[in-house]
Design an enzyme around this catalytic site. Structure first.
Site, PDB file in Angstrom:
ATOM      1  N   CYS A   1      42.912  40.629  44.895  1.00 59.24           N
ATOM      2  CA  CYS A   1      43.944  40.870  45.905  1.00 59.24           C
ATOM      3  C   CYS A   1      44.512  42.284  45.907  1.00 59.24           C
ATOM      4  O   CYS A   1      43.878  43.187  46.416  1.00 59.24           O
ATOM      5  CB  CYS A   1      45.039  39.809  45.774  1.00 59.24           C
ATOM      6  SG  CYS A   1      45.926  39.622  47.345  1.00 59.24           S
TER       7      CYS A   1
ATOM      8  N   GLU B   1      42.335  33.478  45.507  1.00 61.51           N
ATOM      9  CA  GLU B   1      43.297  33.755  44.428  1.00 61.51           C
ATOM     10  C   GLU B   1      44.151  32.500  44.190  1.00 61.51           C
ATOM     11  O   GLU B   1      44.556  31.822  45.134  1.00 61.51           O
ATOM     12  CB  GLU B   1      44.204  34.926  44.859  1.00 61.51           C
ATOM     13  CG  GLU B   1      45.185  35.351  43.773  1.00 61.51           C
ATOM     14  CD  GLU B   1      46.011  36.581  44.169  1.00 61.51           C
ATOM     15  OE1 GLU B   1      46.209  36.824  45.384  1.00 61.51           O
ATOM     16  OE2 GLU B   1      46.465  37.296  43.254  1.00 61.51           O
TER      17      GLU B   1
ATOM     18  N   LYS C   1      43.553  40.537  36.875  1.00 59.80           N
ATOM     19  CA  LYS C   1      44.073  41.426  37.925  1.00 59.80           C
ATOM     20  C   LYS C   1      44.666  42.682  37.288  1.00 59.80           C
ATOM     21  O   LYS C   1      45.541  42.592  36.413  1.00 59.80           O
ATOM     22  CB  LYS C   1      45.135  40.670  38.718  1.00 59.80           C
ATOM     23  CG  LYS C   1      45.623  41.340  39.983  1.00 59.80           C
ATOM     24  CD  LYS C   1      46.566  40.369  40.704  1.00 59.80           C
ATOM     25  CE  LYS C   1      46.957  40.814  42.081  1.00 59.80           C
ATOM     26  NZ  LYS C   1      47.722  39.767  42.806  1.00 59.80           N
TER      27      LYS C   1
HETATM   28  N1  LIG Z   1      48.485  38.394  45.874  1.00 61.36           N
HETATM   29  C1  LIG Z   1      48.547  39.671  46.148  1.00 61.36           C
HETATM   30  O1  LIG Z   1      48.190  40.521  45.360  1.00 61.36           O
HETATM   31  C2  LIG Z   1      49.069  39.991  47.503  1.00 61.36           C
HETATM   32  C3  LIG Z   1      48.787  41.411  47.914  1.00 61.36           C
HETATM   33  C4  LIG Z   1      49.377  41.728  49.235  1.00 61.36           C
HETATM   34  O2  LIG Z   1      49.809  40.861  49.971  1.00 61.36           O
HETATM   35  C5  LIG Z   1      49.422  43.130  49.627  1.00 61.36           C
HETATM   36  O3  LIG Z   1      50.030  43.420  50.662  1.00 61.36           O
HETATM   37  O4  LIG Z   1      48.873  43.986  48.933  1.00 61.36           O
END
Ligand SMILES: NC(=O)CCC(=O)C(=O)O
Length: 314
Positions: free
Chosen positions: A186, A53, A144
């Site tokens: 993510c 990411e 996303k």
């Molecule tokens: N960059 C993100 O989306 C981090 C996501 C994350 O750390 C989580 O706990 O979920």
């Protein structure tokens, strides 16, 4: 190991690599380092290579607008989007499918002012993954869908939605020699619906460029990777940037590949590295034969989320 009978989901075994890239504030340096690492991954035999990411920038709301690139018109010029062109070249030069982590995307739309007459531009930012074929052509983009907005007292507060807008579709990509994968980013991994729908559309792997942190990473990163794998009996790849304690955001690292029985095949530590795993359709078939969830679901008791009104692009 070659498959005796080709799996309907994964037509032939394939090596997948997650590049746990060390990123910094210099975009050109990030692109050039990514190119070196993709070459290294390809030379180890990987045919599907994943970047993390926000691989072209530091991760953080303050950085997104500064590093954002427009992706329209498609293709954008090299001046408009150096990252698009760098990724396309990495895929083409190495003959690999490249899941290009994500980059901050700038989308500029003309909008009509309240009086209905005056035209003014609005700028929207997305966290977007670009997926390229081995010939360097863009196969798909994923914006996303679930923005990372959390507030854990004494842990971490983050609000992507201060700057970013969410995508509105799930992304399934056909890799003709192999089969289908889905790409999400993510925080998207926390939403099993996205994964379930993608898996029921026939994906052999769910791929997540990500950047968990030092609060949730140790608790949830591996758990979520294994959960999405065991729920759906598919491979899961999680690809993080390397940890940089001098940056404002401290990534968890621990890029990994999980198999359809939820076994962690390979897991990085926090430093820059490349992890690879061999994916084999027989493993998916064996998991599904041994634990036949597919035939045991009770859609008379609960709905099949993949039959709803999901927005997705193939
Ligand atoms: N960059 C993100 O989306 C981090 C996501 C994350 O750390 C989580 O706990 O979920």
């Amino acid at each position: 190991m070659a498959s005796s009978t080709p799996s309907p989901l994964l037509k032939q075994p394939v090596k997948l690599a997650c590049v746990q890239l060390a990123t910094g504030p210099d975009k050109a340096a990030n692109l050039s380092r990514a190119a070196d690492k993709v070459r290294e991954a390809a030379s180890s035999g990987a045919k599907i290579v994943v970047l993390p990411e926000c691989f072209n920038s530091p991760y953080g709301c303050a950085h997104f607008p500064q590093y954002a690139e427009p992706l329209l018109p498609s293709p954008p010029s090299p001046e408009q989007s150096p990252s698009f062109h760098a990724l396309s070249a990495m895929a083409r030069d190495n003959g690999v499918y490249l899941i290009g982590g994500s980059i901050p995307e700038l989308y500029t739309a003309p909008s009509t002012a309240a009086n209905g007459k005056e035209e003014e531009e609005t700028k929207t930012y997305f966290n977007t993954s670009l997926i390229f074929s081995p010939s360097g052509s863009l196969l798909a983009t994923h914006r996303k869908v679930h923005l990372f907005d959390i507030d854990i007292p004494g842990g971490i507060t983050f609000k992507e939605s201060d700057v970013l807008s969410p995508g509105n579709k799930l992304t399934v990509v056909d890799l003709p020699e192999y089969g289908r994968i889905s790409v999400a980013i993510c925080y998207d991994v926390r939403f099993p619906e996205l994964a379930m729908i993608a898996a029921r559309k026939g994906c052999f792997a769910l791929v997540y460029p990500g950047a968990f942190n030092l609060t949730t990473g140790p608790l949830h990163w591996r758990l979520l990777g294994q959960a999405r794998a065991v729920d759906n009996q598919v491979y899961v790849a999680l690809c993080s940037p390397a940890r940089d304690m001098s940056a404002d955001y401290h990534a968890w690292g621990h890029s990994m590949v999980v198999d359809p029985m939820a076994k962690v095949l390979v897991e990085a530590e926090e430093t820059e590295t490349i992890v690879t795993a061999d994916l084999d359709g027989d493993m998916i078939e064996a998991a599904r034969k041994g634990i036949p969830l597919r035939d045991q679901r009770r859609f008379d008791v609960y709905p099949d989320v993949s039959q709803g009104k999901a927005r997705y692009e193939e």
